[in-house]
Design an enzyme around this catalytic site. Structure first.
Site, PDB file in Angstrom:
ATOM      1  N   ASN A  72       0.846  -1.194   0.000  1.00  0.00           N
ATOM      2  CA  ASN A  72       0.000   0.000   0.000  1.00  0.00           C
ATOM      3  C   ASN A  72       0.886   1.251   0.000  1.00  0.00           C
ATOM      4  OD1 ASN A  72      -1.559   2.263   1.021  1.00  0.00           O
ATOM      5  ND2 ASN A  72      -3.152   0.796   1.568  1.00  0.00           N
ATOM      6  N   LYS A  75       0.188   3.786   2.777  1.00  0.00           N
ATOM      7  CA  LYS A  75       0.642   3.332   4.095  1.00  0.00           C
ATOM      8  C   LYS A  75       2.164   3.433   4.209  1.00  0.00           C
ATOM      9  CE  LYS A  75      -1.439  -0.218   5.801  1.00  0.00           C
ATOM     10  NZ  LYS A  75      -1.890  -1.607   6.079  1.00  0.00           N
ATOM     11  N   GLU A 102      -2.085 -14.082   2.126  1.00  0.00           N
ATOM     12  CA  GLU A 102      -3.515 -14.222   2.387  1.00  0.00           C
ATOM     13  C   GLU A 102      -3.811 -13.889   3.849  1.00  0.00           C
ATOM     14  OE1 GLU A 102      -7.092 -17.523   1.718  1.00  0.00           O
ATOM     15  OE2 GLU A 102      -5.018 -17.957   1.132  1.00  0.00           O
ATOM     16  N   ASP A 131      -1.832  -4.163  10.653  1.00  0.00           N
ATOM     17  CA  ASP A 131      -3.176  -4.369  10.128  1.00  0.00           C
ATOM     18  C   ASP A 131      -4.048  -3.327  10.789  1.00  0.00           C
ATOM     19  OD1 ASP A 131      -4.760  -6.036   8.314  1.00  0.00           O
ATOM     20  OD2 ASP A 131      -5.968  -6.421  10.085  1.00  0.00           O
ATOM     21  N   GLY A 213      -8.011   6.034   1.787  1.00  0.00           N
ATOM     22  CA  GLY A 213      -8.998   5.185   2.458  1.00  0.00           C
ATOM     23  C   GLY A 213     -10.237   5.953   2.890  1.00  0.00           C
ATOM     24  N   ASP A 215     -10.302   8.409   5.115  1.00  0.00           N
ATOM     25  CA  ASP A 215      -9.889   9.645   5.793  1.00  0.00           C
ATOM     26  C   ASP A 215     -10.867  10.801   5.608  1.00  0.00           C
ATOM     27  OD1 ASP A 215      -7.700   8.419   6.838  1.00  0.00           O
ATOM     28  OD2 ASP A 215      -6.233   9.367   5.514  1.00  0.00           O
ATOM     29  N   LYS A 235      -2.106  14.672  10.937  1.00  0.00           N
ATOM     30  CA  LYS A 235      -2.667  13.325  11.013  1.00  0.00           C
ATOM     31  C   LYS A 235      -1.696  12.358  11.693  1.00  0.00           C
ATOM     32  CE  LYS A 235      -4.087   9.385   8.228  1.00  0.00           C
ATOM     33  NZ  LYS A 235      -4.208   8.813   6.870  1.00  0.00           N
ATOM     34  N   HIS A 240      -3.906   6.463  14.537  1.00  0.00           N
ATOM     35  CA  HIS A 240      -3.799   5.130  15.116  1.00  0.00           C
ATOM     36  C   HIS A 240      -2.477   4.470  14.754  1.00  0.00           C
ATOM     37  CE1 HIS A 240      -5.348   5.061  11.075  1.00  0.00           C
ATOM     38  NE2 HIS A 240      -5.339   3.740  10.985  1.00  0.00           N
TER      39      HIS A 240
END
Length: 255
Positions: A72, A75, A102, A131, A213, A215, A235, A240
């Site tokens: 990503n 990210k 997976e 994650d 995403g 946001d 941000k 998180h």
């Protein structure tokens, strides 16, 4: 100590500093620059492999390279900015791993571990994975671990946001939070995990063009604005992922 021993020690120290600063890794292959001090490539390569084998975490972070179990781009960019210039964040592909992992876990903790351990075992390198997702109270915690694929395959952020707004049409309780679990896996089998979250609510329409995403739909209680309106610096200061990473850095300093 004799003069000759001091000379040999100084040469070893110079050699150690030169090759640890001028050696890079790609997957399991070490690339050593032009030999200095009369030392051959074979000896230098053997030295750096031995150093990495016995001190993998120290070597990786001395070289300021972190393998992130993610493809990503948003990210990777976000984590790179939070780590600052002290570290170079590599994607799995850049480190030599291009297989799809997976994510079969039912929690953020399980998926984070699966990604980190899979890449770590394949690369024999320390790997950092996270994650993360959005938990909405009105939806019973959904989309949760399925945040990225909320509207199905292929991943489509705009479609995910549209589905979230549709499912929230009649919601009075719009409380939500972003959650991130970060996992560091080492080749020696050790695993470390941290968790971060940020509280807020889901807006009734998209606001702002920054971030990625969800946001633009997430209003942060800390910032009193949506993540879509916030600068990267704002941000990252409350996110998180930023909070989980800060705790992970504390762990790294103890290793």
């Amino acid at each position: 100590m004799s003069a000759q021993k001091r000379k040999n020690l100084a040469a070893r120290k110079t050699y150690f500093i030169y090759y640890t600063k001028n050696t890079a890794f790609q997957s399991n292959e070490f690339i050593v620059g032009k030999p200095k001090l009369g030392i051959t490539n074979e000896i230098a390569t053997r030295f750096t492999k031995t150093l990495y084998y016995y001190f993998p975490l120290w070597y990786t972070f001395f070289m300021k390279k972190i393998v992130l179990a993610s493809s990503n781009k948003g990210k990777i960019k976000e984590i790179s900015e939070m780590l600052g210039s002290d570290y170079q964040v590599l994607s799995m592909a850049e480190a030599g791993f291009d297989k799809e992992i997976e994510e079969t876990g039912k929690t953020f903790e399980e998926n984070s571990f699966i990604k980190a351990r899979t890449a770590c075992d394949a690369l024999s390198l320390p790997v950092l994975a996270d994650d993360s997702g959005l938990e909405v109270d009105f939806l019973g915690g959904a989309p949760g671990v399925y945040s990225a694929r909320y509207s199905g395959e292929p991943v489509d952020n705009a479609r995910n946001r549209a589905l979230l707004l549709k499912n929230m049409q009649n919601a009075n309780d719009r409380k939500a939070r972003f959650v991130c679990v970060m996992t560091l896996c080492l080749p020696n089998g050790k695993t470390f995990s941290t968790r971060g979250s940020v509280e807020g609510r889901i807006l009734k329409e998209e606001t702002g063009n920054n971030g990625f995403g969800y946001d633009s739909l997430f209003y942060s209680d800390d910032l009193n604005k949506s993540f879509g309106e916030a600068s990267d610096e704002e941000k990252n200061g409350v996110s998180h992922r930023g909070r989980a990473l800060k705790e992970m850095i504390k762990i790294l300093k103890t290793l």
